[in-house]
Design a protein around this motif. Structure first.
Motif: not given
Length: 196
Positions: A54-58, A112-114, A145-151
């Motif tokens: 989750x860190x990459x998506x805060x 998953x991890x980026x 889901x939200x707009x900060x998640x993976x595009x």
């Protein structure tokens, strides 16, 4: 149309809620990854897994919970937690299914991890999550889901058979400014201002 200011030190996201009322008929894609059930989750291991994904998506909601509150969720008999593991046995993702509401399953956290993005593993994970969610007595499976998640997250949920039914605006202090994540986390989301 209107613009609403977001306070310095805060973030805002559009949250989309999605649901399905019957299991999809699509075949499940394959992947060399697998799901490993975590039967008796340890709070610290859970937080490491949550942060890894989750860190990459805060994602920070579970990182700020006290141990007792988090343990009450992840050790609840109607919550199922899985680590996604690669062929070497390393954790590369997570899945949390929440059956606490009668007749429902929430995909509470799935990711998953980026480094695995764009390789088809997410499609496999989501299909497997949905397959596990549909069991006797379940009449509705839902996720948000939200707009900060993976595009690609919203499109992936829709492709998996989910239908959007509601949206909301979520505002919260930037977890990087709270010290939960380094300021360099999620560089696609600018840090604006300071807290306080």
């Amino acid at each position: 149309m209107s613009y609403e200011p977001v306070q310095d030190g805060e973030l805002a996201a559009v949250v989309t809620y999605l649901q399905m009322f019957e299991p999809p008929a699509d075949p499940r894609p394959s992947s060399p990854l697998s799901l490993k059930r975590i039967e008796n989750p340890d709070v610290q291991h859970y937080r490491r897994l949550f942060r890894l994904v989750g860190e990459p998506w805060l994602w920070f909601s579970r990182l700020i919970m006290d141990d007792a509150a988090l343990e009450a969720i992840i050790r609840h008999p109607q919550v199922e937690l899985f680590a996604v593991v690669d062929e070497s046995g390393a954790d590369v993702g997570m899945l949390e299914l929440d059956f606490r509401e009668p007749g429902e399953c929430e995909l509470a956290f799935v990711g998953l991890v980026c480094e695995l993005s764009g390789k088809g593993h997410g499609r496999w994970l989501l299909a497997d999550a949905v397959r596990r969610a549909w069991r006797d007595g379940v009449k509705r499976v839902h996720v948000h889901t939200c707009s900060l998640d993976h595009p690609a997250a919203l499109a992936a949920y829709r492709r998996a058979g989910f239908t959007p039914y509601r949206r909301a605006i979520e505002r919260f202090p930037d977890p990087r400014l709270l010290g939960i994540f380094p300021l360099t986390s999620a560089p696609q989301i600018p840090v604006v201002g300071t807290l306080g």
